[in-house]
Motif scaffolding. Structure first.
Motif, PDB file in Angstrom:
ATOM      1  N   ASP A 191      42.023 -94.688 -21.850  1.00  0.00           N
ATOM      2  CA  ASP A 191      42.798 -95.407 -20.835  1.00  0.00           C
ATOM      3  C   ASP A 191      44.278 -95.454 -21.205  1.00  0.00           C
ATOM      4  O   ASP A 191      45.147 -95.260 -20.346  1.00  0.00           O
ATOM      5  CB  ASP A 191      42.268 -96.831 -20.652  1.00  0.00           C
ATOM      6  N   THR A 212      45.825 -92.038 -20.615  1.00  0.00           N
ATOM      7  CA  THR A 212      45.977 -91.802 -19.177  1.00  0.00           C
ATOM      8  C   THR A 212      47.159 -92.599 -18.624  1.00  0.00           C
ATOM      9  O   THR A 212      48.003 -92.053 -17.897  1.00  0.00           O
ATOM     10  CB  THR A 212      44.684 -92.181 -18.438  1.00  0.00           C
ATOM     11  N   ASP A 213      47.229 -93.875 -18.961  1.00  0.00           N
ATOM     12  CA  ASP A 213      48.308 -94.727 -18.447  1.00  0.00           C
ATOM     13  C   ASP A 213      49.671 -94.273 -18.950  1.00  0.00           C
ATOM     14  O   ASP A 213      50.644 -94.246 -18.190  1.00  0.00           O
ATOM     15  CB  ASP A 213      48.058 -96.190 -18.816  1.00  0.00           C
ATOM     16  N   ASN A 273      50.563 -91.004 -17.090  1.00  0.00           N
ATOM     17  CA  ASN A 273      50.916 -91.245 -15.689  1.00  0.00           C
ATOM     18  C   ASN A 273      52.216 -92.021 -15.540  1.00  0.00           C
ATOM     19  O   ASN A 273      52.830 -91.978 -14.472  1.00  0.00           O
ATOM     20  CB  ASN A 273      49.761 -91.924 -14.956  1.00  0.00           C
ATOM     21  N   HIS A 287      51.419 -98.526 -24.828  1.00  0.00           N
ATOM     22  CA  HIS A 287      51.114 -98.732 -23.412  1.00  0.00           C
ATOM     23  C   HIS A 287      52.365 -99.178 -22.653  1.00  0.00           C
ATOM     24  O   HIS A 287      53.144 -99.984 -23.155  1.00  0.00           O
ATOM     25  CB  HIS A 287      50.007 -99.779 -23.237  1.00  0.00           C
TER      26      HIS A 287
END
Length: 174
Positions: free
Chosen positions: A21, A24-25, A28, A98
């Motif tokens: 995750d 991916t974050d 993106n 993140h």
């Protein structure tokens, strides 16, 4: 609140999904971690599996930062150099924080934790990493003690007509 860092955590389904995750974050959000947005977890999963295989073979170590809620908030992979004449330095790969945690100093904390981990491995005299030009990442790494030691113009093709430099950075540990 600071992140809690762990070197070589147990690979549980929760950790696997958390790293996936995160990757991916970060991708993106435009992060330079090997993919170009938009990307799905299914597209990233094979690369994560390759990292896990390298870990199982003892070639790569995982450093994970968890936030106060226990979520995976940052990662870096430390990979020993397997060439017999270059075992005194290692590579730092897939350095990620993140997006929800950006601007809090966690990137510096992650790099400091990676440096501490590398120093603890024995015989490591430097950390090398590469970054994608065009985002000022080399300035961030330089502010953390890394030196630019090489640049390959237009080595990374982000998209048609969008080529970026690959920048090699080094942090001497001695």
């Amino acid at each position: 609140m600071p992140l809690t860092f762990t070197l070589d955590p147990a690979i549980t389904p929760a950790l696997r999904d958390g790293v996936l995750d995160l990757w991916t974050d970060v991708s993106n959000a435009g992060g330079s971690v090997g993919f170009v947005p938009p990307v799905t977890p299914d597209e990233i999963r094979p690369e994560l599996v390759r990292h896990f295989v390298a870990m199982a073979e003892g070639r790569t170590r995982l450093l994970v930062g968890h936030d106060e809620a226990g979520r995976v908030a940052a990662t870096a992979f430390l990979a020993r150099n397997t060439h017999r004449l270059m075992t005194h330095w290692l590579w730092l790969y897939t350095v990620m924080v993140h997006p929800r945690h950006q601007g809090r100093g966690y990137g510096r904390d992650l790099l400091a934790a990676a440096e501490e981990a590398a120093r603890g491995l024995g015989g490591i005299e430097g950390i090398r990493l590469t970054c994608r030009g065009g985002h000022g990442l080399e300035r961030f790494y330089a502010s953390c003690g890394y030196k630019e030691v090489g640049r390959v113009p237009d080595a990374i093709r982000v998209g048609p007509g969008d080529d970026r430099d690959e920048i090699v950075m080094l942090l001497p540990l001695r």
